[in-house]
Write an enzyme that holds these catalytic residues in place. Sequence first.
Site, PDB file in Angstrom:
ATOM      1  N   GLY A   1     -26.804 -14.068  53.764  1.00 32.81           N
ATOM      2  CA  GLY A   1     -26.817 -15.387  53.163  1.00 32.81           C
ATOM      3  C   GLY A   1     -25.441 -15.814  52.715  1.00 32.81           C
ATOM      4  N   SER A   2     -25.379 -16.625  51.673  1.00 30.74           N
ATOM      5  CA  SER A   2     -24.128 -17.239  51.246  1.00 30.74           C
ATOM      6  C   SER A   2     -23.290 -16.290  50.392  1.00 30.74           C
ATOM      7  CB  SER A   2     -24.409 -18.508  50.443  1.00 30.74           C
ATOM      8  OG  SER A   2     -24.961 -18.195  49.181  1.00 30.74           O
TER       9      SER A   2
ATOM     10  N   VAL B   1     -24.462 -16.374  46.596  1.00 31.82           N
ATOM     11  CA  VAL B   1     -25.655 -15.581  46.291  1.00 31.82           C
ATOM     12  C   VAL B   1     -25.334 -14.085  46.421  1.00 31.82           C
ATOM     13  CG1 VAL B   1     -28.051 -15.105  46.902  1.00 31.82           C
ATOM     14  CG2 VAL B   1     -27.199 -17.452  46.955  1.00 31.82           C
ATOM     15  N   GLY B   2     -24.488 -13.741  47.370  1.00 35.66           N
ATOM     16  CA  GLY B   2     -24.074 -12.350  47.499  1.00 35.66           C
ATOM     17  C   GLY B   2     -23.396 -11.851  46.233  1.00 35.66           C
TER      18      GLY B   2
ATOM     19  N   GLU C   1     -24.163  -9.496  54.234  1.00 37.41           N
ATOM     20  CA  GLU C   1     -23.664 -10.240  55.406  1.00 37.41           C
ATOM     21  C   GLU C   1     -23.625 -11.695  54.994  1.00 37.41           C
ATOM     22  OE1 GLU C   1     -23.383 -12.645  57.864  1.00 37.41           O
ATOM     23  OE2 GLU C   1     -24.995 -12.005  59.204  1.00 37.41           O
TER      24      GLU C   1
ATOM     25  N   CYS D   1     -24.426 -17.521  61.491  1.00 37.17           N
ATOM     26  CA  CYS D   1     -23.308 -16.886  60.791  1.00 37.17           C
ATOM     27  C   CYS D   1     -22.125 -16.674  61.720  1.00 37.17           C
ATOM     28  CB  CYS D   1     -23.750 -15.535  60.225  1.00 37.17           C
ATOM     29  SG  CYS D   1     -25.128 -15.632  59.064  1.00 37.17           S
TER      30      CYS D   1
END
Length: 463
Positions: free
Chosen positions: A209-210, A213-214, A231, A265
């Site tokens: 994800g983004s 958020v990571g 990732e 991605c």
Amino acid sequence: MTAKIQLISPVDGRVYAERHYANAVQIEQALTAAAAAQALWKRRPLSERAAFCSAAVDSMLAMQAEIVPELAWQMGRPVRYGAFELRGFEERARHMIAIAPEALAALEPAPIAGFRRYIKREPVGTVLVVAPWNYPYLTAVNTIIAALMAGNSVILKHSSQTLLVGERFAEAFRRANLPEGLFHNLLLSHVYTSAIIASEGVQQVNFTGSVDVGKDMQRAATGSFLGIGLELGGKDPAYVRADANLEHAVENLVDGSFFNSGQSCCAIERIYVDDKIYPAFVERFVALTGQYVLGNPLDQATTLGPMVTPSAAEFVRRQIADAVAQGARALIDPKAFPADAPGSAYLAPQVLVDVSHKMSVMREESFGPVVGIMPVAGDDQAIALMNDSEFGLSASIWTRDLAAAERLGDEIATGTLFMNRCDYLDPALAWTGVKNSGRGVTLSRLGYEHLTRAKSFHLRHEV
């Protein structure tokens, strides 16, 4: 009463599905059941785990007729490409099952008389998979099958935009008669996802994800020792050398830029072309882009569906407008795509030239159907521009010179280097990133290392 989650379809803006979020009691029950089931599952022979996982893959493929239109309704991918994701799902799942015996085999150092020494691969426990909407089956299967094969249990938290995908995974495992408790599909709020990570109820988290958020997940894990695989996307570049097969490069880079409406991605988001072939490349690239058909993804004639939300499309529209305001030229007339409508999720593909790295469209992840193309004087300038990014997921070089691709590839900060290919995951190779594209590995033999822990046996049998 727990809060509800609504899946708003990008096709027409209506509520396509509605479910309740999992509550604290349901989450605790799932974590407890997963731990209990995993304690038994890890003792099963690898051949038995493989049989269950293979049966689950078969069961998922048997649901293709229902899955393809569901994908279109949930995230907008045209039905003519729906089977593509399931082919990739099968390829990755079967590969990880096939390599498990070798990848999970004990490592034995050189023998020493009187001793038996080896390193076993032990499962970590329960793995939390947090999967995104853009490739909802592919990104989830990267971890799920390998985690189960390694002897772990799995909690799946799928995107609210593709919540039916989690239900499909659960149904596939149910049909495969996977032992109860080993797999749980939970609809989790951000608060409860962070709480699970902080509680140490899971031992490994794999998130796609983004970047923001990571970072949230990393903060939630502060003070614990669980593993986190992240990732986090990219701004993937391509370099077209003067010796490239021009037609091949154009065909594949157009597809790499606009497949899935650019919502990948590892989509191509910026292209650097040797100035000797730049005019010809741009002319062909624009001509091929103009052949896309933007429209309802449930129509077989559609080759470009809506973006996932109107707000996502608006972000790309702003990037394009900002670039044009700074001197870029947009080579595609949106009027040639009647379905393109300001304020909607339907957005025409766009090709920008006269761009620079001062522009957001060349630096920030677009995640949409836009690409900037720049001429370069040669290898050195191309490599410098490719590396001028906070991301490093994949990069591609288009050339007939294998030695040059390998030499230049050593200079590019990226997780995967392609030659004459792009926007693809080879399950035999490690899928990983550098810089803000994240850390950790899925797929390949290395993917198993993040789902297991080493346990050494040092046995002296002659005393």
